[in-house]
Motif scaffolding. Structure first.
Motif, PDB file in Angstrom:
ATOM      1  N   CYS A 266       0.820  -1.300   0.148  1.00 18.78           N
ATOM      2  CA  CYS A 266      -0.190  -0.010  -0.258  1.00 18.78           C
ATOM      3  C   CYS A 266       0.843   1.182   0.191  1.00 18.78           C
ATOM      4  CB  CYS A 266      -0.573   0.120   1.375  1.00 18.78           C
ATOM      5  SG  CYS A 266      -2.011  -1.333   1.356  1.00 18.78           S
ATOM      6  N   CYS A 267       0.450   2.276  -0.585  1.00 18.94           N
ATOM      7  CA  CYS A 267       1.169   3.573  -0.704  1.00 18.94           C
ATOM      8  C   CYS A 267       0.544   4.749  -1.093  1.00 18.94           C
ATOM      9  CB  CYS A 267       2.380   3.582  -1.288  1.00 18.94           C
ATOM     10  SG  CYS A 267       2.263   3.371  -3.049  1.00 18.94           S
ATOM     11  N   ALA A 268       0.820   5.762  -0.644  1.00 22.13           N
ATOM     12  CA  ALA A 268       0.136   7.204  -1.145  1.00 22.13           C
ATOM     13  C   ALA A 268       0.871   7.321  -2.566  1.00 22.13           C
ATOM     14  CB  ALA A 268       0.622   8.230  -0.392  1.00 22.13           C
ATOM     15  N   PRO A 269       0.186   7.939  -3.630  1.00 28.41           N
ATOM     16  CA  PRO A 269       0.612   8.174  -4.828  1.00 28.41           C
ATOM     17  C   PRO A 269       1.781   8.604  -5.227  1.00 28.41           C
ATOM     18  CG  PRO A 269      -1.637   8.954  -4.620  1.00 28.41           C
ATOM     19  CD  PRO A 269      -1.110   8.676  -3.370  1.00 28.41           C
ATOM     20  N   ILE A 270       2.442   9.335  -4.131  1.00 29.26           N
ATOM     21  CA  ILE A 270       3.597   9.958  -4.023  1.00 29.26           C
ATOM     22  C   ILE A 270       4.899   8.897  -4.230  1.00 29.26           C
ATOM     23  CG2 ILE A 270       4.004  10.255  -1.457  1.00 29.26           C
ATOM     24  CD1 ILE A 270       4.421  12.903  -3.856  1.00 29.26           C
TER      25      ILE A 270
END
Ligand code: ADP
Length: 581
Positions: free
Chosen positions: A275-279
């Motif tokens: 999982c991750c932020a789009p950054i």
């Protein structure tokens, strides 16, 4: 039938702690945690959590006491997600990018009884403790340092060390049964992107149901190899701290979210999910050739926390990542909506697929309902993909409330709904699309301009790595868009006129940013959210004296409007030349 009573056999309080107990039996010898050269099995993880929980009890940690922790994604932080509630206490994971003052505020507000500090953060935590001590009204937590389990450093602050607590604990410790599923399990402070941090309280029930519905929503099968690229301190890793145990998966812990560590871990451990932020996509895309590894089997990525522009989705999928887009917030225990994929979309061209995936989607299973409403009248907006309103949620994954803040809690809940503070639209197919945070909507001459929409166009420029658009003051229109751009490695020669020309080609005139500022990097929170208030402060010093506008009809968002009068409506306005200070 209605006379059949509940009993202990058929009505058991819901808690994610049951996932660990089950994992220790069903997946006993399967690898639970990997960190550098360290490996644990599920039996060992369960054993270590029991020991730690018993040590916390002997340190006089009592029911509902808060145990805080400042650590990156290391095994200890993972274990604490079980061990702390197994001791009856409430886990408070602190954002490692906060400064000492904010950390001290959290320790004071939460009345933390124990404070675990990763060795790397001892200097920062010491400063926070010094600030806390200077306040006579605050009580001091008991400090425990977590040394590196793979390569011990010997760094200490006081007497206690994590492994010693694990070692000295009782492996036969039997946690008290959860009496009430509404009991608190975690306390997560919002990062304060738009306001003062608030302590969001999760119940055992909410955490359990959110975990299950995210596993289902993401179709996470058994034995996933999960890379910890999302901070565990962020909404308890969107509940996958508990979720990986439920699926008997393997947690690949990394201290730093660098391109090198992520690519190396993916190939070395055959990572299946992250999982991750789009950054984080930018980190992966901008990796140097020697840091990159070929992704042989697609890695499933759940992304959210900020809008992922369609162009970025296209690029990252090209590298071998398969993205699922989710939307959520701390108050909703992480993701609340998922852009559930429809099989019929498979036939569409890639660009159209990315455009559909850019939308935030439909509710996860634990949500009873989601709607977009006029925040004054509470009337639902039409499902036309155009009418904007505030996104509202209701269901079992919504927080209990804000800790010691009745006023903020009452404000967050209205007429049986949780008010997100985000502005969106609903498309005719029922999929929701976020347009902005209500505070970020740019209101220019009575028109709502979605900064998200504008940013999505900026991201399509080949020289743009990152973009953020905020309102800047305008003498005639009240507000007008101002873009902040970070160039990518091929964007060297790109200038302001190029960006404006690109926007003109792709947007109606009134949405085109009037000013474009280039920055080395955008100010961000630890979870990759752009701190727009900082950009707004910069934009305030820029003054546009006149500009080009054209007309467009839209539903106005309820937000305090900048002063303007009737003759400021765009369609009555003439095209003027732009100049700036
Ligand atoms: P904080 O409010 O402390 O910054 P949160 O993680 O709770 O941290 O932030 C939640 C906010 O992030 C949402 O209210 C929304 O504005 C934004 N957000 C989350 N997911 C998405 C997404 N997929 N697209 C656009 N914005 C998002």
């Amino acid at each position: 039938m209605d006379k059949l009573p509940k009993c202990q056999a058929n009505y058991v309080p819901l808690t994610p702690l049951t996932f660990l107990k089950r994992a220790s039996m069903v997946y006993a010898n399967r690898t639970s945690v990997i960190y550098a050269r360290v490996r644990f099995t599920w039996r060992q993880t369960h054993d270590r959590c029991c020991r730690l929980a018993s040590s916390l009890r002997s340190l006089n940690v009592l029911k509902n006491d808060v145990v805080s922790v400042l650590a990156p994604n290391i095994p200890a932080l993972y274990e604490m997600h079980f061990a702390v509630p197994m001791a009856g206490a409430v886990l408070n994971t602190i954002n490692t990018r906060l400064d000492a003052k904010n950390i001290a505020t959290i320790l004071r507000h939460s009345e933390a009884k124990v404070f675990f500090i990763d060795h790397q953060y001892v200097p920062l935590a010491s400063e926070a403790l010094r600030l806390l001590m200077a306040d006579p009204k605050s009580s001091m937590p008991l400090v425990v340092v977590v040394d590196d389990i793979d390569t011990p450093t010997g760094v200490r602050l006081g007497e206690l060390e994590y492994e010693q607590l694990v070692h000295n604990g009782d492996p036969g410790y039997i946690p008290n049964e959860i009496e009430d599923e509404w009991d608190p399990i975690a306390l997560n402070y919002t990062s304060g992107t738009t306001s003062e941090p608030k302590g969001v309280v999760y119940s055992h029930r909410g955490a359990y149901l959110s975990t299950l519905s995210l596993i289902l929503g993401w179709e996470m099968g058994s034995e996933p190899v999960y890379l910890w690229s999302l901070p565990m301190f962020h909404c308890n890793g969107w509940t996958f701290t508990w979720g990986v145990a439920a699926r008997g998966g393997t947690n690949v812990c990394i201290r730093n979210t660098t391109a090198q560590e992520m690519y190396a871990s993916i190939t070395m451990h055959n990572v299946t999910h992250m999982c991750c932020a789009p950054i984080v996509f930018n980190i992966l895309l901008e990796a140097k050739p020697h840091e990159r590894h070929h992704i042989a089997t697609p890695v499933q990525v759940l992304t959210g926390g900020a809008p992922p522009p369609a162009s970025l989705l296209e690029k990252i999928e090209h590298l071998g990542f398969h993205v699922v887009h989710a939307y959520g917030l701390t108050e909703a225990t992480g993701p609340a909506l998922v852009c559930e994929w429809q099989t019929k979309w498979n036939a569409l061209p890639r660009q159209d697929q990315a455009k559909l995936k850019e939308r935030q989607g439909v509710s996860i299973l634990t949500l009873a309902d989601v709607d977009v409403k006029d925040s004054e009248t509470m009337a639902s907006v039409p499902r036309d993909g155009k009418s904007m309103g505030e996104i509202m949620l209701r269901g079992s994954s919504i927080m209990k409330g804000y800790f010691k803040d009745e006023k903020a809690t009452a404000k967050a809940f209205r007429d049986g709904w949780f008010v997100t503070g985000d502005v969106g639209v609903i498309h005719p197919d029922g999929y929701l699309e976020i347009k902005d945070r209500s505070k970020d909507v740019i209101i220019s001459g009575g028109e709502n301009i979605s900064s998200v929409e504008l940013e999505s166009v900026l991201y399509r420029h080949p020289g743009v790595l990152e973009a953020a658009v905020v309102a800047m003051p305008h003498p005639r229109w009240g507000e007008t868009p101002c873009a902040f751009v970070v160039k990518n490695s091929s964007g060297g020669g790109v200038n302001e006129d190029d960006i404006i020309a690109h926007c003109r080609k792709n947007l109606p005139g009134y949405m085109v940013p009037k000013v474009v500022k280039f920055l080395e990097e955008l100010p961000k929170t630890s979870t990759g959210k752009i701190q727009k208030y900082q950009l707004r402060a910069q934009a305030k010093s820029l003054v546009v004296v006149a500009e080009n506008q054209s007309s467009k009809k839209s539903t106005q968002v309820n937000r305090k409007q900048p002063a303007r009068n009737k003759d400021q409506l765009p369609h009555e306005h003439h095209i003027l030349a732009l100049s700036r200070l």
